[in-house]
Scaffold this active site. Structure first.
Site, PDB file in Angstrom:
ATOM      1  CG  ASN A   1      -6.136   0.948   1.868  1.00 18.36           C
ATOM      2  OD1 ASN A   1      -5.032   0.462   1.670  1.00 18.36           O
ATOM      3  ND2 ASN A   1      -6.863   1.458   0.894  1.00 18.36           N
TER       4      ASN A   1
ATOM      5  CB  THR B   1      -0.931  -0.002   1.226  1.00 23.62           C
ATOM      6  OG1 THR B   1      -1.790  -1.143   1.149  1.00 23.62           O
ATOM      7  CG2 THR B   1      -1.787   1.258   1.260  1.00 23.62           C
TER       8      THR B   1
ATOM      9  CD  GLU C   1       5.316  -7.106  -3.017  1.00 17.60           C
ATOM     10  OE1 GLU C   1       4.828  -8.180  -2.622  1.00 17.60           O
ATOM     11  OE2 GLU C   1       5.450  -6.100  -2.287  1.00 17.60           O
ATOM     12  CB  ALA C   2       8.012 -10.854  -1.315  1.00 15.92           C
TER      13      ALA C   2
ATOM     14  CB  VAL D   1      14.505  -7.542   1.042  1.00 16.36           C
ATOM     15  CG1 VAL D   1      15.586  -6.982   1.966  1.00 16.36           C
ATOM     16  CG2 VAL D   1      14.310  -6.632  -0.164  1.00 16.36           C
TER      17      VAL D   1
ATOM     18  CD1 TRP E   1      -6.052 -10.125   8.279  1.00 15.05           C
ATOM     19  CD2 TRP E   1      -8.191  -9.618   7.903  1.00 15.05           C
ATOM     20  NE1 TRP E   1      -6.760 -11.298   8.232  1.00 15.05           N
ATOM     21  CE2 TRP E   1      -8.078 -11.025   7.994  1.00 15.05           C
ATOM     22  CE3 TRP E   1      -9.447  -9.066   7.665  1.00 15.05           C
ATOM     23  CZ2 TRP E   1      -9.169 -11.877   7.859  1.00 15.05           C
ATOM     24  CZ3 TRP E   1     -10.529  -9.912   7.535  1.00 15.05           C
ATOM     25  CH2 TRP E   1     -10.386 -11.290   7.628  1.00 15.05           C
ATOM     26  CG  HIS E   2      -7.627  -2.579  10.498  1.00 15.60           C
ATOM     27  ND1 HIS E   2      -8.793  -2.005  10.961  1.00 15.60           N
ATOM     28  CD2 HIS E   2      -7.878  -2.932   9.207  1.00 15.60           C
ATOM     29  CE1 HIS E   2      -9.709  -2.018  10.006  1.00 15.60           C
ATOM     30  NE2 HIS E   2      -9.174  -2.576   8.931  1.00 15.60           N
TER      31      HIS E   2
ATOM     32  CG  ASN F   1      -8.105  -3.368   1.487  1.00 18.31           C
ATOM     33  OD1 ASN F   1      -8.777  -3.294   0.452  1.00 18.31           O
ATOM     34  ND2 ASN F   1      -7.375  -2.360   1.910  1.00 18.31           N
TER      35      ASN F   1
ATOM     36  CD1 TRP G   1       3.128 -11.511   3.250  1.00 19.62           C
ATOM     37  CD2 TRP G   1       4.959 -12.767   3.043  1.00 19.62           C
ATOM     38  NE1 TRP G   1       4.090 -10.746   2.636  1.00 19.62           N
ATOM     39  CE2 TRP G   1       5.228 -11.484   2.501  1.00 19.62           C
ATOM     40  CE3 TRP G   1       5.973 -13.728   3.029  1.00 19.62           C
ATOM     41  CZ2 TRP G   1       6.468 -11.163   1.945  1.00 19.62           C
ATOM     42  CZ3 TRP G   1       7.201 -13.409   2.477  1.00 19.62           C
ATOM     43  CH2 TRP G   1       7.446 -12.139   1.944  1.00 19.62           C
TER      44      TRP G   1
END
Length: 591
Positions: free
Chosen positions: A570, A32, A53-54, A250, A523-524, A120, A83
């Site tokens: 968000n 985000t 970015e993964a 990373v 999920w915050h 989301n 993930w």
């Protein structure tokens, strides 16, 4: 908004493998915040920007259908974008039972370009002005409501409201689904709120008062607008000074003399490379950003020493005071005539803010979102949920800790929700208040078989997008639409966990036990690398995201929130990235 031209290809070839060029900024995490930073910083052609970015790319014209879908349930439980080894505990650990082991459950976090904004519920909520005045009071200088409002305006293109509180030309489209497109269930719930004494609020992001409202969403023409869609269109991707690497992990920060000089990363070809930069920005979210800091030796000295990690900077606040909004739910069977009607893909249409009246709490400290569909499958289409959450939580005792120093090992995450009894007391009162509305005679023609719901492992398993679940729920759905006696039996046998709603309405002990067991976050995840004064031992970053104790390193994501806003995270995350990007560009112009 939805361009069809492809962006530049992901650079993972041999030429890139031998590239030793130096970047001005490396952004770790294209979520985000990372997409916002990439777009804004690369607007200066003098700066060379690398984003790592993964997860997979979501290039213009190639955004996966589950991400674009207005119904978010096809994205937020989709293992393709997550993930999948990340797990957390949410229960409060009792002080008199320090050895108690709460259940470890999967905690869904995005692994895809656009991050959480790509999976989301698309709820576009700013929080309240007092949230940001509190940030300033907690030591985040320059983050008051008056200071952040221009950035909320800058990020948005509100298609329904204008005026001094709204933006008209930002990258993120904000809209609402009109009541004429709502199913009967959503309209009935709105009417029930009105009868219960709640006022109608036209604009939740402009009228900061109690009431019910059509929820604002980051959505246009019934399609999601993630930050990858809004900020990384084909024109931005075509910039010669912007490189985006996806499916690249990373593995560590390159630290030298307490200065971050770059990162080490493993690409999709399995090769490991070093990338040099004048500055590295961690934008990996409130769970992975602190983990990167800890592995680099930035964090509580004792914890790092116990893992054999050399201490670079002793910052006790890294990974501490992790926060989320505690939430529980009330579910009901929706009668066929009241279900989603096909005129919109949205399932979250109606929201509610209300005040608990607790002496310590600000106004609108509680909230609820009303879902007229609970999951992607056939049974989900038959079940409505009232998701109740503590909008202004006092529980700030969560933590992110390393299990070991290996970058492949997910951190240990304990949210410790409901650690402050004030949250429990307000949730118990709110649960009964809203359950009474759902159980009121006015709702009998719309819903039945109301029961307490929890986002348990069973629900997660059935929510996985598999052929088996599709077939199983298809059969169960047919049975649920059968005789009422059969439906009651099936709900009690296969869905209800614990006491029925009637028991919770009259028994304080049963309700407290249910809430303590069933409370989950929404999920915050926030606040694990908080902004604050340098002499505050729990502060990790300065007001511009710079990490205290080291050079060349910032954190820019929800982890730097001094406290969690009273609403979805968000838009506040986008706002933070917008403002820090401005601060960075202003610094560059001044030098």
């Amino acid at each position: 908004m939805f361009d069809t031209m492809d962006g530049p290809p992901v650079m993972n070839d041999e030429k890139h493998a031998n590239d030793t060029s130096r970047y001005d900024f490396i952004i770790v995490g294209g979520g985000t915040a990372g997409c916002v930073l990439a777009s804004r910083l690369s607007a200066d052609p003098r700066l060379r920007i690398l984003v790592i970015e993964a997860g997979e790319d979501t290039a213009p014209g190639r955004v996966p259908a589950p991400i674009l879908d207005s119904f978010a349930g096809l994205a937020y439980l989709n293992s393709r974008f997550l993930w999948n080894d990340l797990k957390a505990t949410t229960e409060n650990i009792p002080s008199n039972r320090p050895d108690y082991q709460p259940a470890l459950r999967k905690y869904e976090q995005a692994r895809v370009l656009g991050g959480g904004s790509a999976i989301n519920g698309q709820l576009a909520n700013r929080g309240a002005p007092h949230d940001y005045d509190e940030w300033q009071a907690r030591g985040a200088k320059g983050w008051s409501w008056d200071a952040v409002l221009p950035y909320f305006r800058k990020l948005e293109r509100d298609v329904d409201f204008d005026g001094p509180l709204h933006g008209q030309d930002g990258p993120i489209a904000i809209s609402r689904i009109g009541e004429d497109l709502w199913p009967e269930h959503a309209n009935a719930m709105a009417a029930a709120f009105g009868r219960a004494g709640f006022s109608y609020v036209h604009d939740q992001n402009g009228e900061f008062v109690d009431g019910y409202y059509p929820v604002a969403i980051s959505n246009l023409y019934d399609r999601r607008v993630s930050t990858a869609v809004g900020y990384l269109g084909y024109r931005v991707r075509a910039r010669a000074n912007l490189t985006i690497l996806t499916e690249t992990h990373v593995t560590g920060l390159l630290m030298h003399d307490r200065v971050c000089r770059g990162v080490t990363a493993r690409g999709p070809d399995g090769e490991t490379r070093d990338y040099q930069a004048s500055e590295v920005i961690l934008s990996c979210g409130a769970l992975h950003s602190p983990a990167h800091l800890l592995r680099a030796g930035i964090g509580p000295a004792q914890e790092l020493g116990d893992l054999g990690i050399e201490v670079v900077a002793d910052r006790p606040g890294v990974g501490k005071r992790l926060t989320d909004h505690p939430s529980v739910a009330i579910a009901s069977y929706i009668k066929p005539k009241a279900r989603i009607n096909g005129r919109t893909r949205r399932h979250l249409l109606l929201g509610l803010r209300f005040s608990s009246g607790h002496a310590d709490a600000p106004p609108s400290d509680m909230a609820a979102s009303i879902a007229s569909k609970s999951a992607w499958h056939d049974v989900g289409s038959q079940l409505a949920t009232v998701n109740i959450w503590v909008n202004k939580t006092f529980s700030e005792d969560g933590s992110v800790r390393l299990r070991d120093s290996d970058w492949r090992t997910e951190p240990r995450i304990d949210f410790n929700l409901m650690s402050d009894r004030r949250d429990l007391e307000r949730m118990m009162s709110a649960y009964r208040r809203l359950a009474a509305i759902v159980l009121s005679p006015e709702m009998h023609g719309v819903v039945s078989d109301t029961f307490p719901a929890s986002y348990s492992d069973k629900v997660r398993q059935v929510g996985a997008l598999t052929l088996r679940n599709r077939l199983m729920t298809g059969l169960l759905a047919k049975l649920l639409d059968g005789p009422a006696v059969l439906r009651e039996f099936l709900l009690k046998s296969f869905i209800l966990e614990g006491d029925p709603i009637e028991v919770l309405m009259r028994d304080d002990d049963a309700l407290e036990a249910f809430i303590r067991r069933a409370t989950v976050g929404v999920w915050h995840a926030s606040c694990s690398c908080r902004m604050g004064d340098e002499d505050d031992p729990m502060a990790v970053t300065a007001a511009d995201g710079r990490v205290y104790g080291v050079g060349g390193l910032r954190v820019v994501d929800a982890s730097i929130f001094p406290s969690i806003p009273s609403g979805n995270t968000n838009l506040p995350t986008i706002m933070v990235a917008e403002r820090i990007a401005d601060l960075i560009l202003a610094e560059r112009q001044a030098t």
